[in-house]
Design an enzyme around this catalytic site. Structure first.
Site, mmCIF file in Angstrom:
data_model
loop_
_atom_site.group_PDB
_atom_site.id
_atom_site.type_symbol
_atom_site.label_atom_id
_atom_site.label_comp_id
_atom_site.label_asym_id
_atom_site.label_seq_id
_atom_site.Cartn_x
_atom_site.Cartn_y
_atom_site.Cartn_z
ATOM 1 N N LYS A 189 0.821 -1.223 0.000
ATOM 2 C CA LYS A 189 0.000 0.000 0.000
ATOM 3 C C LYS A 189 0.850 1.266 0.000
ATOM 4 O O LYS A 189 0.470 2.274 -0.594
ATOM 5 C CB LYS A 189 -0.935 0.008 1.213
ATOM 6 N N GLU A 222 -10.202 6.137 2.694
ATOM 7 C CA GLU A 222 -11.042 5.089 3.267
ATOM 8 C C GLU A 222 -10.128 3.969 3.740
ATOM 9 O O GLU A 222 -9.002 3.837 3.272
ATOM 10 C CB GLU A 222 -12.002 4.550 2.208
ATOM 11 N N SER A 226 1.837 -9.700 -0.833
ATOM 12 C CA SER A 226 1.404 -8.302 -0.722
ATOM 13 C C SER A 226 1.624 -7.709 0.670
ATOM 14 O O SER A 226 1.749 -6.491 0.801
ATOM 15 C CB SER A 226 -0.064 -8.183 -1.114
HETATM 16 C C1 LIG Z 1 -5.214 -4.050 1.007
HETATM 17 C C2 LIG Z 1 -4.496 -5.317 0.828
HETATM 18 C C3 LIG Z 1 -4.795 -6.208 -0.227
HETATM 19 C C4 LIG Z 1 -5.922 -5.994 -1.202
HETATM 20 O O1 LIG Z 1 -5.844 -4.843 -1.968
HETATM 21 P P1 LIG Z 1 -5.454 -4.865 -3.506
HETATM 22 O O2 LIG Z 1 -5.791 -3.489 -3.968
HETATM 23 O O3 LIG Z 1 -6.301 -5.918 -4.168
HETATM 24 O O4 LIG Z 1 -4.022 -5.184 -3.605
HETATM 25 C C5 LIG Z 1 -4.022 -7.354 -0.364
HETATM 26 N N1 LIG Z 1 -3.026 -7.635 0.507
HETATM 27 C C6 LIG Z 1 -2.726 -6.822 1.531
HETATM 28 C C7 LIG Z 1 -1.621 -7.202 2.454
HETATM 29 C C8 LIG Z 1 -3.444 -5.631 1.736
HETATM 30 O O5 LIG Z 1 -3.131 -4.834 2.752
#
Ligand SMILES: *Cc1c(COP(=O)(O)O)cnc(C)c1O
Length: 404
Positions: free
Chosen positions: A95, A117, A384
């Protein structure tokens, strides 16, 4: 609300096939047009790009590692598995890539206040972090239900100097937080930028957020070529709104040999009412300023969605993913809670990595895919985020009593 002139036509930017566009009230149109122009300018400004790169490298800890998971590759007995370690970024997920880009842009536009948000709190924490760094006022909109589920993240944002608004309208979850943030933005645009947290919303947000996240695939390409001299055979990532997946896919979209696979939350199963599998079960609609795929009932009302993973718990998907699905350039698969939790435990034991439950939806699919491939083939899986935030929920899922 919708007039012909505020719909971006097929020949104009802001569309991905039939998806995308700008379905917003007139009061926001002026500001969104200004934002699009400012982004177009700074996108091509070497000074802006150099400042952003400095922040990414020296504040967010980029480049993130591309890690060859040899033990897991051997255990699954097929393709070589590499993890892109976005979990090692400052604040613990991808993020921050997008937030640094948007807050820097907002600052250049003369804004002094950012709003955002948040669902589980990850995007809110990243925004509050960068607002603190750049000396901007920060207010976060979060559904009341989520503020209770994620009380620790609410306090984290407050520590970082942000004000958190608890939203009680609708179901008191992420989609209502987006509505509230949009409304606040249309009330006050002069000094305020709305930092949207994924590749969604009206143009230019989907393309802009994809650009800011594209650093992920840019690095993957360089790192993998340096180590193996090859491109990956498949790139796998989880999909909520779709920003980490878009970032991981971006520089491979024009490489036809690379399979692109997005993993959606199938929750308790796509045949139940409790899932968030938008591509598999959704239909075309208009919501949150964009035309895309949404989980909705026959009247076009947005359905309640469910996933064990708060980050994938969104009833829509970014318009570029809707187009990649429609044109079959990318594949989208559903992963259940059970499969994701089992992958969470597996990657911890096998590789010593506690990964976010969102990311573990991708890991779960890698467990299915790798054994069907040859040892000279390569899968890159985007991790992620880190999983510290999920440990208590996983324990609860397994019926273990621990302190939160
Ligand atoms: C917010 C988040 C996601 C999902 O958001 P995307 O916009 O689909 O990437 C996935 N993994 C983590 C660790 C997140 O914080």
């Amino acid at each position: 609300m919708l007039t012909k002139k505020n719909i971006v036509t097929k020949n104009k930017p802001g569309r991905f096939g039939e998806f995308g566009g700008q379905y917003i009230p007139e009061t926001l149109m002026h500001e969104v047009t200004k934002l699009a122009a400012a982004y177009e300018h700074y996108r091509q400004d070497p000074k802006f790009q150099a400042e952003l790169k400095d922040l990414l490298d020296n504040y967010a800890n980029r480049p993130s590692l591309l890690y060859h998971a040899k033990k897991m590759s051997a255990d699954l007995g097929g393709a070589q598995i590499y993890f892109k370690r976005e979990d090692l970024n400052h604040t613990g997920s991808h993020k921050i890539n997008n937030v640094l880009g948007q807050v820097l842009l907002a600052k250049k536009m003369g804004k002094t206040r950012v709003i955002a948000e948040t669902g589980a709190g990850q995007h809110g924490v990243a925004t509050a972090t960068v607002a603190a760094l750049m000396g901007m006022e920060c207010e976060i909109f979060m559904g009341e239900v989520d503020t209770k589920r994620q009380a620790l993240n609410v306090y984290r944002m407050e520590l970082l100097g942000a004000k958190v608004h608890s939203i009680t309208t609708g179901t008191g979850t992420l989609k209502d937080a987006v509505n509230a943030a949009m409304q606040e933005w249309s009330r006050r645009t002069a000094d305020t930028h709305y930092v949207i947290g994924s590749v969604m919303g009206p143009a230019p947000f989907p393309a802009m957020v994809a650009d800011f996240q594209s650093v992920i695939s840019q690095e993957i390409k360089q790192q993998l070529l340096a180590e193996t001299g090859k491109l990956p055979d498949a790139v796998v990532a989880c999909v909520g709104g779709g920003s980490n997946a878009m970032g991981a896919f971006y520089h491979f979209i024009s490489e036809p040999t690379v399979r692109l696979i997005g993993c959606e939350a199938a929750g308790k199963g796509v045949n139940t009412k409790q899932h968030a599998a938008t591509v598999e079960r959704g239909s075309t609609g208009i919501f949150h300023g964009m035309k895309s795929l949404f989980l909705q009932n026959d009247d076009g009302q947005i359905d309640q969605v469910y996933s064990i993973s708060a980050g994938l718990d969104y009833p829509g998907i970014g318009p570029q993913h809707a187009d990649l699905a429609a044109t079959k350039r990318a594949e989208y698969v559903g992963i259940t809670d059970d499969e994701a939790v089992s992958a969470f435990e597996y990657i911890a034991r096998e590789e010593g990595i506690i990964a976010a439950i969102e990311s573990c939806h991708a890991v779960a699919y890698v467990r299915k895919l790798a054994p069907t491939m040859r040892p000279d083939q390569i899968i890159v899986c985007n991790l992620s985020g880190r999983g510290d935030k999920d440990v208590a929920a996983i324990a609860r899922y397994r019926g273990k009593k621990i302190y939160d």
